[in-house]
Design an enzyme around this catalytic site. Sequence first.
Site, PDB file in Angstrom:
ATOM      1  N   ALA A 197      25.426 -70.595-140.343  1.00 41.97           N
ATOM      2  CA  ALA A 197      26.777 -70.141-140.012  1.00 41.97           C
ATOM      3  C   ALA A 197      27.011 -70.052-138.506  1.00 41.97           C
ATOM      4  CB  ALA A 197      27.031 -68.773-140.650  1.00 41.97           C
ATOM      5  N   ARG A 228      25.616 -73.702-127.270  1.00 42.74           N
ATOM      6  CA  ARG A 228      24.901 -74.420-126.217  1.00 42.74           C
ATOM      7  C   ARG A 228      24.837 -75.938-126.434  1.00 42.74           C
ATOM      8  NH1 ARG A 228      19.441 -71.246-125.780  1.00 42.74           N
ATOM      9  NH2 ARG A 228      20.160 -70.283-127.715  1.00 42.74           N
ATOM     10  N   GLY A 252      25.223 -61.631-137.804  1.00 41.73           N
ATOM     11  CA  GLY A 252      23.786 -61.445-137.878  1.00 41.73           C
ATOM     12  C   GLY A 252      23.144 -62.156-139.065  1.00 41.73           C
ATOM     13  N   TYR A 271      16.373 -71.786-141.773  1.00 38.57           N
ATOM     14  CA  TYR A 271      17.510 -72.050-140.888  1.00 38.57           C
ATOM     15  C   TYR A 271      17.984 -73.495-141.016  1.00 38.57           C
ATOM     16  CZ  TYR A 271      16.376 -67.798-138.155  1.00 38.57           C
ATOM     17  OH  TYR A 271      16.139 -66.526-137.738  1.00 38.57           O
ATOM     18  N   GLY A 272      19.242 -73.700-140.760  1.00 35.11           N
ATOM     19  CA  GLY A 272      19.792 -75.055-140.775  1.00 35.11           C
ATOM     20  C   GLY A 272      19.544 -75.831-139.498  1.00 35.11           C
ATOM     21  N   GLU A 323      13.474 -57.678-131.795  1.00 35.20           N
ATOM     22  CA  GLU A 323      14.161 -58.753-131.067  1.00 35.20           C
ATOM     23  C   GLU A 323      13.906 -58.616-129.563  1.00 35.20           C
ATOM     24  OE1 GLU A 323      16.014 -61.455-132.604  1.00 35.20           O
ATOM     25  OE2 GLU A 323      14.552 -60.530-133.915  1.00 35.20           O
ATOM     26  N   ASN A 337      22.540-126.562-146.935  1.00 30.36           N
ATOM     27  CA  ASN A 337      22.271-126.549-145.499  1.00 30.36           C
ATOM     28  C   ASN A 337      23.598-126.552-144.750  1.00 30.36           C
ATOM     29  OD1 ASN A 337      21.595-127.327-142.779  1.00 30.36           O
ATOM     30  ND2 ASN A 337      19.603-127.927-143.572  1.00 30.36           N
ATOM     31  N   ALA A 374      24.935-126.896-137.607  1.00 35.88           N
ATOM     32  CA  ALA A 374      25.135-126.082-136.407  1.00 35.88           C
ATOM     33  C   ALA A 374      26.620-125.951-136.084  1.00 35.88           C
ATOM     34  CB  ALA A 374      24.405-126.716-135.231  1.00 35.88           C
ATOM     35  N   ASN A 404      37.769-117.591-142.434  1.00 41.39           N
ATOM     36  CA  ASN A 404      38.076-116.813-143.639  1.00 41.39           C
ATOM     37  C   ASN A 404      39.385-116.032-143.534  1.00 41.39           C
ATOM     38  OD1 ASN A 404      36.915-115.249-141.601  1.00 41.39           O
ATOM     39  ND2 ASN A 404      36.178-113.724-143.050  1.00 41.39           N
TER      40      ASN A 404
HETATM   41  C1  UD1 Z   1      16.485 -65.163-134.902  1.00 43.32           C
HETATM   42  C2  UD1 Z   1      15.612 -63.951-135.255  1.00 43.32           C
HETATM   43  C3  UD1 Z   1      14.423 -63.909-134.304  1.00 43.32           C
HETATM   44  C4  UD1 Z   1      13.633 -65.210-134.416  1.00 43.32           C
HETATM   45  C5  UD1 Z   1      14.539 -66.390-134.167  1.00 43.32           C
HETATM   46  C6  UD1 Z   1      13.783 -67.654-134.473  1.00 43.32           C
HETATM   47  C7  UD1 Z   1      17.095 -62.226-136.116  1.00 43.32           C
HETATM   48  C8  UD1 Z   1      17.796 -60.978-135.844  1.00 43.32           C
HETATM   49  N1  UD1 Z   1      16.392 -62.752-135.139  1.00 43.32           N
HETATM   50  O1  UD1 Z   1      16.949 -64.961-133.604  1.00 43.32           O
HETATM   51  O2  UD1 Z   1      13.570 -62.817-134.631  1.00 43.32           O
HETATM   52  O3  UD1 Z   1      12.555 -65.197-133.494  1.00 43.32           O
HETATM   53  O4  UD1 Z   1      15.684 -66.349-135.025  1.00 43.32           O
HETATM   54  O5  UD1 Z   1      14.558 -68.737-134.114  1.00 43.32           O
HETATM   55  O6  UD1 Z   1      17.117 -62.703-137.241  1.00 43.32           O
HETATM   56  N2  UD1 Z   1      22.922 -67.388-138.371  1.00 43.32           N
HETATM   57  C9  UD1 Z   1      23.890 -67.232-139.342  1.00 43.32           C
HETATM   58  N3  UD1 Z   1      24.760 -66.199-139.256  1.00 43.32           N
HETATM   59  C10 UD1 Z   1      24.708 -65.307-138.232  1.00 43.32           C
HETATM   60  C11 UD1 Z   1      23.719 -65.476-137.247  1.00 43.32           C
HETATM   61  C12 UD1 Z   1      22.840 -66.512-137.354  1.00 43.32           C
HETATM   62  O7  UD1 Z   1      23.955 -68.024-140.283  1.00 43.32           O
HETATM   63  O8  UD1 Z   1      25.547 -64.397-138.217  1.00 43.32           O
HETATM   64  C13 UD1 Z   1      22.003 -68.513-138.464  1.00 43.32           C
HETATM   65  C14 UD1 Z   1      22.188 -69.481-137.308  1.00 43.32           C
HETATM   66  O9  UD1 Z   1      23.082 -70.484-137.653  1.00 43.32           O
HETATM   67  C15 UD1 Z   1      20.783 -69.997-137.106  1.00 43.32           C
HETATM   68  C16 UD1 Z   1      19.890 -68.863-137.559  1.00 43.32           C
HETATM   69  O10 UD1 Z   1      20.684 -68.028-138.356  1.00 43.32           O
HETATM   70  O11 UD1 Z   1      20.491 -71.109-137.926  1.00 43.32           O
HETATM   71  C17 UD1 Z   1      19.321 -68.082-136.402  1.00 43.32           C
HETATM   72  O12 UD1 Z   1      20.340 -67.570-135.633  1.00 43.32           O
HETATM   73  P1  UD1 Z   1      20.174 -67.345-134.087  1.00 43.32           P
HETATM   74  O13 UD1 Z   1      21.402 -66.743-133.562  1.00 43.32           O
HETATM   75  O14 UD1 Z   1      19.686 -68.585-133.466  1.00 43.32           O
HETATM   76  O15 UD1 Z   1      19.016 -66.217-134.112  1.00 43.32           O
HETATM   77  P2  UD1 Z   1      18.135 -65.820-132.888  1.00 43.32           P
HETATM   78  O16 UD1 Z   1      18.895 -64.868-132.066  1.00 43.32           O
HETATM   79  O17 UD1 Z   1      17.569 -66.985-132.261  1.00 43.32           O
END
Ligand code: UD1
Length: 496
Positions: free
Chosen positions: A14, A19, A84, A108-109, A162, A384, A387, A393
């Site tokens: 999500a 970046r 989160g 994660y995606g 964190e 055949n 050349a 077409n």
């Molecule tokens: C998260 C972890 C951290 C870990 C790191 C590894 C938490 C609080 N922290 O941190 O401990 O070391 O991943 O990469 O979990 N996402 C959602 N919805 C949200 C927030 C995030 O779907 O509201 C998804 C993002 O798309 C992503 C993944 O969760 O695929 C991680 O999110 P990101 O914001 O990158 O987490 P980090 O802060 O890196």
Amino acid sequence: MTTARPAAVIILAAGEGTRMKSATPKVLHRIGGRSLVGHAIVAARATNPHHLAVVVRHERDLVASHIGEVDATATIADQDDVKGTGRATECALDALPTELSGTVLVTYGDVPLLTGETLVDLVARHEESGSAATVITAHLADPQGYGRIVRDADGSVAGIVEQKDATEEQRAITEINSGIYAFDVEVLREALGQVGTDNAQGEKYLTDVLSIARDAGKRVSAHVIDDLWQTEGVNDRVQLAALGRELNRRNNESWMRDGVTIVDPATTWIDSDVSIGRDATILPGTQLLGATSVGAGARIGPDTTLTDTEVGEGAEVKRTEANLAKIGPGATVGPYSYLRPGTVLGAKGKIGGFVETKNAVIGDGAKVPHLTYCGDATIGEGANIGAGTIFANYDGVAKHHTTIGRHSFVGSDTVLVAPVDVADGAYVAAGSALTGDVEPGQIAVARGRQRNVDGWVARARAGTPTAAAAAAATEAGTRHTGSSADSTADEGEAPA
Ligand code: UD1
Ligand code: CA
């Protein structure tokens, strides 16, 4: 050892991915011919879960429709305004059946090198140890930015802190949270209910589930892995390229171990969904993309790009660009050929230098050897094409088809003005502009007759070396006065 099927895999996707600085959502960026979320889905599917849910929010419709294309059975879970990883996971659970029991994985995606094998291992470790939560961790020389694994004096996992919430002391910990977990679903659901947002980011952290479970007397474990690439996420395009290169290195290596010769892995790019038979040879500068398949013993390259193309056993494809084409066994293509969608070349057929084909079915042993445009055509076996032949077409409004029969012969520099049908066993004379059909056994001559005008050079080009040469030859009573090298016709000669 057989592992139980997990109840579900939840893929978090999500996040916004700011970046990347891109109009395209981060998880739709591609490496190895698949989107990042596509890689996550393939890895998740390897555990054979009862359910697969992907949590979306940023560019929701775009991401959801892509996921539907990759995996029609995936559940799309929408995350609400609460931020989160914890909230994201909760939203997924809400979208899944309430009677879920057993193990749920969270991934994660945007972690494309994580393999299905690692997830299968995670499930096994988690279930064998009777844990309520198991997190994949790794030791990083530079753990900046990651959540840190806090362990008790006895080494057991106490929780995850964190970076932004960590003390100086905790920041010195080098064991990091990969963000990939196995949970007992009941413990997960219960603990998520207790997770708050009282932290540096004001988010609902999934990481808090571990300490909550532990405080409730449950077993919490870490599964440490050495292969750091598998835990690495994509945050920007520098990482996208680095992970893309590493994925490619892994794909190449696995094909070499399966008996494929790759002369220069550094310049050879092989997408994750490609398949290659034994003893195929891939020469430098070659890209095998999409769902391309290469038969055993085939030889591809150098400098060749094949997309969604099927190459038969023992075929040879040199310096070629091909898209949605089929190249038969033992056929040869190139150099400098351009095969567009719908090109089908039969066994031992030939598409030679500077030939462009599109929607063209070329029979077994048929040859289109030189400098030809062949669009919307059916060419019979053994035919055949001379050349410089053009299959005209397009009449400016519509496309038309040309058929060339079995073992027929089209002379060089012919324009076949479609629709036109040359029967089996027929000839078309060189230089023809063919507008009508040709019957079996006929030769069609569709060009102006040759007319020679006596004395023209002397009159119109008097005083030139050409006129002098003409005068000398005439005087000597011969056609050629100077010496001339003999030319020998070979197999590559243009048909008359
Ligand atoms: C998260 C972890 C951290 C870990 C790191 C590894 C938490 C609080 N922290 O941190 O401990 O070391 O991943 O990469 O979990 N996402 C959602 N919805 C949200 C927030 C995030 O779907 O509201 C998804 C993002 O798309 C992503 C993944 O969760 O695929 C991680 O999110 P990101 O914001 O990158 O987490 P980090 O802060 O890196
Ligand atoms: Ca991240």
